[in-house]
Design a protein around this motif. Structure first.
Motif, PDB file in Angstrom:
ATOM      1  N   ALA A  23      52.683  41.384  34.843  1.00 37.99           N
ATOM      2  CA  ALA A  23      51.215  41.738  34.251  1.00 37.99           C
ATOM      3  C   ALA A  23      50.282  40.898  34.483  1.00 37.99           C
ATOM      4  CB  ALA A  23      51.838  41.920  32.791  1.00 37.99           C
ATOM      5  N   ILE A  24      50.550  39.516  34.624  1.00 32.39           N
ATOM      6  CA  ILE A  24      49.507  38.647  35.120  1.00 32.39           C
ATOM      7  C   ILE A  24      49.017  38.989  36.359  1.00 32.39           C
ATOM      8  CG2 ILE A  24      49.061  36.067  35.292  1.00 32.39           C
ATOM      9  CD1 ILE A  24      51.010  35.613  33.200  1.00 32.39           C
ATOM     10  N   TYR A  25      49.905  39.062  37.219  1.00 30.67           N
ATOM     11  CA  TYR A  25      49.711  39.395  38.729  1.00 30.67           C
ATOM     12  C   TYR A  25      48.573  40.650  38.816  1.00 30.67           C
ATOM     13  CZ  TYR A  25      53.005  36.040  40.164  1.00 30.67           C
ATOM     14  OH  TYR A  25      53.730  34.882  40.515  1.00 30.67           O
ATOM     15  N   GLU A  26      48.943  41.539  37.996  1.00 30.13           N
ATOM     16  CA  GLU A  26      48.303  42.847  38.121  1.00 30.13           C
ATOM     17  C   GLU A  26      47.017  42.639  37.349  1.00 30.13           C
ATOM     18  OE1 GLU A  26      50.132  46.167  36.088  1.00 30.13           O
ATOM     19  OE2 GLU A  26      52.046  46.002  37.121  1.00 30.13           O
ATOM     20  N   LEU A  27      46.809  41.799  36.515  1.00 31.28           N
ATOM     21  CA  LEU A  27      45.476  41.439  35.868  1.00 31.28           C
ATOM     22  C   LEU A  27      44.760  40.654  36.661  1.00 31.28           C
ATOM     23  CD1 LEU A  27      43.585  41.434  33.196  1.00 31.28           C
ATOM     24  CD2 LEU A  27      44.784  39.560  32.456  1.00 31.28           C
ATOM     25  N   LEU A  28      45.134  39.730  37.623  1.00 37.84           N
ATOM     26  CA  LEU A  28      44.598  39.032  38.465  1.00 37.84           C
ATOM     27  C   LEU A  28      44.142  39.791  39.699  1.00 37.84           C
ATOM     28  CD1 LEU A  28      46.834  35.846  39.046  1.00 37.84           C
ATOM     29  CD2 LEU A  28      44.585  35.907  37.931  1.00 37.84           C
ATOM     30  N   GLU A  29      44.958  40.864  40.153  1.00 36.65           N
ATOM     31  CA  GLU A  29      44.574  41.726  41.065  1.00 36.65           C
ATOM     32  C   GLU A  29      43.120  42.455  40.587  1.00 36.65           C
ATOM     33  OE1 GLU A  29      47.662  44.240  42.320  1.00 36.65           O
ATOM     34  OE2 GLU A  29      48.848  42.555  43.124  1.00 36.65           O
ATOM     35  N   LEU A  30      43.409  43.020  39.308  1.00 36.39           N
ATOM     36  CA  LEU A  30      42.040  43.774  38.732  1.00 36.39           C
ATOM     37  C   LEU A  30      40.990  42.812  38.926  1.00 36.39           C
ATOM     38  CD1 LEU A  30      43.757  45.900  35.918  1.00 36.39           C
ATOM     39  CD2 LEU A  30      42.718  46.878  38.120  1.00 36.39           C
ATOM     40  N   THR A  31      40.997  41.886  38.321  1.00 33.77           N
ATOM     41  CA  THR A  31      39.973  40.886  38.310  1.00 33.77           C
ATOM     42  C   THR A  31      39.550  40.584  39.569  1.00 33.77           C
ATOM     43  OG1 THR A  31      40.899  39.706  36.208  1.00 33.77           O
ATOM     44  CG2 THR A  31      39.139  38.688  37.271  1.00 33.77           C
ATOM     45  N   LEU A  32      40.141  40.081  40.683  1.00 35.68           N
ATOM     46  CA  LEU A  32      39.664  39.861  41.872  1.00 35.68           C
ATOM     47  C   LEU A  32      38.950  41.196  42.544  1.00 35.68           C
ATOM     48  CD1 LEU A  32      42.873  37.867  43.382  1.00 35.68           C
ATOM     49  CD2 LEU A  32      40.419  36.962  42.698  1.00 35.68           C
ATOM     50  N   LEU A  33      39.707  42.439  42.329  1.00 37.98           N
ATOM     51  CA  LEU A  33      39.158  43.541  42.955  1.00 37.98           C
ATOM     52  C   LEU A  33      37.748  43.845  42.299  1.00 37.98           C
ATOM     53  CD1 LEU A  33      42.252  45.954  43.114  1.00 37.98           C
ATOM     54  CD2 LEU A  33      40.982  44.895  45.033  1.00 37.98           C
TER      55      LEU A  33
END
Length: 136
Positions: free
Chosen positions: A118-128
């Motif tokens: 979930a944290i990785y997905e959140l980071l990916e969304l934030t970076l995107l």
């Protein structure tokens, strides 16, 4: 883990089976204990008859003593079986406890993995989302 059952659920099923085996062993032990109690009661009745001063009992004293001897043998056999069953109950309980520990550890690892994802997905969304703002 797509399409696969989590390890914790598999272990939970094993724990349930192991607890059932434990209950079965406890039932065997309880039945054995009941048999021993019945043998002890029979031994008491026979001993009372042997020690009775009534003429009827005196005629059968030899039969009573033979019966008492057989009851003593049966009690010794049941005592041996009881020791085996007590060990079995302890062994089954220990297996169940270990499986339960493994299940809890597996569940913790799965929860940790889910949280990490979930944290990785959140980071990916934030970076995107953040990289989209830089290009406009």
């Amino acid at each position: 883990m797509a399409g696969q059952e989590p390890r914790s659920k598999k272990l939970k099923r094993l724990v349930n089976v192991q607890r059932q085996l434990e209950r079965m062993a406890e039932g065997e032990l309880a039945a054995n204990t009941e048999q021993r109690r019945e043998v002890e009661q029979s031994m008491e009745v026979v001993m009372e008859a042997i020690s009775s001063g009534k003429p009827v009992h005196m005629q059968f004293s030899r039969n009573y003593s033979e019966r008492y001897g057989r009851l003593m043998i049966k009690d010794k056999q049941l005592a041996g079986v009881q020791q085996v069953l007590e060990s079995k109950v302890l062994r089954e309980r220990t297996k169940g406890d270990r499986l339960e520990e493994q299940m809890k550890e597996a569940r913790e690892l799965e929860d940790r993995e889910r949280d990490d994802n979930a944290i990785y997905e959140l980071l990916e969304l934030t970076l995107l989302t953040g990289s989209g703002k830089d290009h406009t």
